[in-house]
Design a protein around this motif. Structure first.
Motif, short mmCIF file in Angstrom:
data_model
loop_
_atom_site.label_atom_id
_atom_site.label_comp_id
_atom_site.label_asym_id
_atom_site.label_seq_id
_atom_site.Cartn_x
_atom_site.Cartn_y
_atom_site.Cartn_z
N TYR A 1 51.77 22.67 -7.69
CA TYR A 1 51.05 22.86 -8.90
C TYR A 1 50.07 21.95 -9.03
CZ TYR A 1 54.21 18.78 -9.91
OH TYR A 1 54.78 17.51 -10.05
N LYS B 1 44.43 14.16 -15.26
CA LYS B 1 44.91 13.20 -15.96
C LYS B 1 43.96 13.44 -17.24
CE LYS B 1 47.61 10.81 -13.51
NZ LYS B 1 47.34 9.79 -12.40
N HIS C 1 55.13 4.86 -11.60
CA HIS C 1 55.18 6.32 -11.08
C HIS C 1 55.65 6.11 -9.53
CE1 HIS C 1 53.84 10.05 -9.92
NE2 HIS C 1 53.22 9.58 -8.74
N ARG D 1 59.41 6.86 -5.30
CA ARG D 1 60.38 6.22 -4.20
C ARG D 1 61.78 6.56 -4.30
NH1 ARG D 1 56.60 1.28 -3.50
NH2 ARG D 1 55.00 2.82 -3.18
N SER E 1 52.81 10.38 -16.61
CA SER E 1 52.87 11.96 -16.79
C SER E 1 53.06 12.31 -18.17
CB SER E 1 54.10 12.45 -15.99
OG SER E 1 54.06 12.29 -14.71
O1 76R Z 1 50.60 6.61 -2.32
C1 76R Z 1 51.74 5.86 -2.46
O2 76R Z 1 53.07 6.35 -2.04
C2 76R Z 1 51.75 4.98 -3.53
C3 76R Z 1 52.37 5.40 -4.71
C4 76R Z 1 51.84 6.77 -5.32
C5 76R Z 1 50.54 7.09 -5.89
C6 76R Z 1 49.37 6.02 -5.75
C7 76R Z 1 52.69 7.83 -5.50
C8 76R Z 1 54.00 8.01 -5.03
N1 76R Z 1 52.07 8.89 -6.21
C9 76R Z 1 50.68 8.33 -6.23
C10 76R Z 1 49.57 9.06 -6.66
MN1 76R Z 1 52.84 10.55 -6.82
N2 76R Z 1 53.36 12.33 -7.56
C11 76R Z 1 52.68 13.25 -8.36
C12 76R Z 1 53.58 13.96 -8.77
O3 76R Z 1 54.83 16.21 -11.89
C13 76R Z 1 54.28 15.06 -12.17
O4 76R Z 1 54.66 14.36 -13.14
C14 76R Z 1 53.43 14.32 -11.15
C15 76R Z 1 53.56 15.10 -9.90
C16 76R Z 1 54.78 13.94 -8.20
C17 76R Z 1 56.08 14.88 -8.21
C18 76R Z 1 54.46 12.69 -7.17
C19 76R Z 1 55.43 12.45 -6.44
N3 76R Z 1 50.75 10.79 -7.70
C20 76R Z 1 49.49 10.30 -7.54
C21 76R Z 1 48.55 11.08 -7.96
C22 76R Z 1 47.18 10.61 -7.91
C23 76R Z 1 46.95 9.66 -9.34
C24 76R Z 1 45.43 9.20 -9.50
O5 76R Z 1 44.79 8.80 -8.45
O6 76R Z 1 45.14 8.84 -10.57
C25 76R Z 1 49.36 12.13 -8.64
C26 76R Z 1 48.35 13.24 -9.26
C27 76R Z 1 50.39 12.18 -8.29
C28 76R Z 1 51.27 13.14 -8.80
N4 76R Z 1 54.41 10.19 -5.93
C29 76R Z 1 54.79 9.13 -5.21
C30 76R Z 1 55.38 10.96 -5.69
C31 76R Z 1 56.49 10.54 -5.03
C32 76R Z 1 57.65 11.35 -4.39
C33 76R Z 1 56.22 9.28 -4.55
C34 76R Z 1 56.79 8.13 -3.70
C35 76R Z 1 56.03 8.39 -2.43
C36 76R Z 1 56.69 7.42 -1.36
O7 76R Z 1 56.89 6.30 -1.55
O8 76R Z 1 56.95 7.93 -0.29
#
Ligand code: 76R
Length: 249
Positions: free
Chosen positions: A145, A149, A172, A177, A223
């Motif tokens: 999807y 923001k 987040h 994690r 979110s």
């Molecule tokens: O990169 C990293 O692992 C550091 C932490 C992290 C960042 C910076 C992270 C971790 N995310 C980051 C950025 Mn994410 N993420 C989403 C969604 O449905 C929703 O509400 C949101 C959709 C999911 C499911 C998800 C999962 N993340 C972002 C960004 C960019 C934001 C910005 O720059 O402003 C978006 C749009 C976004 C959205 N995120 C994680 C996950 C998961 C599973 C992790 C853990 C990853 C890990 O530790 O391996």
């Protein structure tokens, strides 16, 4: 001016969604259909060479519901390669029986919200490289999807200072994690490239995990307050056998 997050950018990404025009597919001869499927499989084998050589990767899934019938997500070093592969697909016989339903252009992105300061070049760090140039998993299920923001009144992500955004992203990241081992997420940035700001692609062996993570994240401020979402598409892994079966009429 507020401080922009610094992004690390990896491979370019095309999500290409197609529906099958079953009516016209059923009208052609068995031989023509077999040839078209064989040619399609050859194309998939060709794009898999980059996956093996680690100069790119791709994911191929059937899509459930009426938004599309299949998705081909391709990662490559350059936008030119994505365009060439898209054109190459369009020249296949099978393409005459598909209807484009949606596409998304973006680039694999990591931001510096949670990065620890360091003098090293992040593009040389093997852990970071593995995330910028990922080998897409072949899990049973995929979920894609696009999202944004929010920039509205008091809920404007881009007006929050860096410290505040860092704090929110930390929370987040903690939720994210907790899904380690259950979900692999690829965040691709698309500001200036496509209609939303990010593409979210999730891979899992259990489709329910998509519902669980997205639901749990809805309660998290990033979110709950700042997330805006496009359409959700989910699907099942396709391999060559499943593809042949899927296209048998
Ligand atoms: O990169 C990293 O692992 C550091 C932490 C992290 C960042 C910076 C992270 C971790 N995310 C980051 C950025 Mn994410 N993420 C989403 C969604 O449905 C929703 O509400 C949101 C959709 C999911 C499911 C998800 C999962 N993340 C972002 C960004 C960019 C934001 C910005 O720059 O402003 C978006 C749009 C976004 C959205 N995120 C994680 C996950 C998961 C599973 C992790 C853990 C990853 C890990 O530790 O391996």
């Amino acid at each position: 001016m507020n401080e922009a997050a610094i992004t690390l950018d990896g491979w370019y990404c095309l999500h290409d969604f197609r529906a099958i025009d079953w009516t016209s597919w059923k009208l052609v001869s068995q031989e023509e259909r077999t040839n078209a499927v064989d040619e399609f499989v050859q194309y998939l084998e060709k794009i898999n060479e980059s996956h093996v050589a680690k100069t790119g990767s791709h994911a191929f899934y059937s899509i459930i519901g009426q938004k599309a019938d299949f998705m081909l997500m391709i990662l490559r070093e350059t936008p030119e390669e994505l365009q060439e592969l898209e054109a190459e697909f369009n020249k296949l016989a099978i393409a005459d029986f598909t209807v484009p339903t949606y596409s998304y252009v973006s680039v694999v992105e990591l931001s510096n919200y949670l990065a620890k300061g360091s003098d090293e070049d992040p593009y040389q760090n093997p852990h970071i490289r593995a995330r910028l140039y990922p080998e897409l998993p072949r899990t049973k299920y995929v979920c894609f999807y696009p999202m944004d923001k929010r920039r509205e009144g008091n809920d404007n992500w881009y007006m929050l200072d860096m410290e505040e955004r860092r704090k929110l992203m930390h929370s987040h990241g903690l939720i994210g994690r907790s899904y380690a081992g259950k979900i692999k997420q690829i965040i691709t940035g698309s500001v200036g490239l496509d209609d939303h700001e990010w593409g979210v692609t999730l891979f899992s062996e259990d489709m329910l995990q998509f519902k669980k993570i997205v639901y749990e994240m809805r309660f998290d401020e990033v979110s709950a307050r700042y997330g805006e979402f496009g359409e959700f598409l989910v699907g099942n892994l396709l391999d060559n056998d499943k593809l042949a079966n899927f296209l048998t009429v």
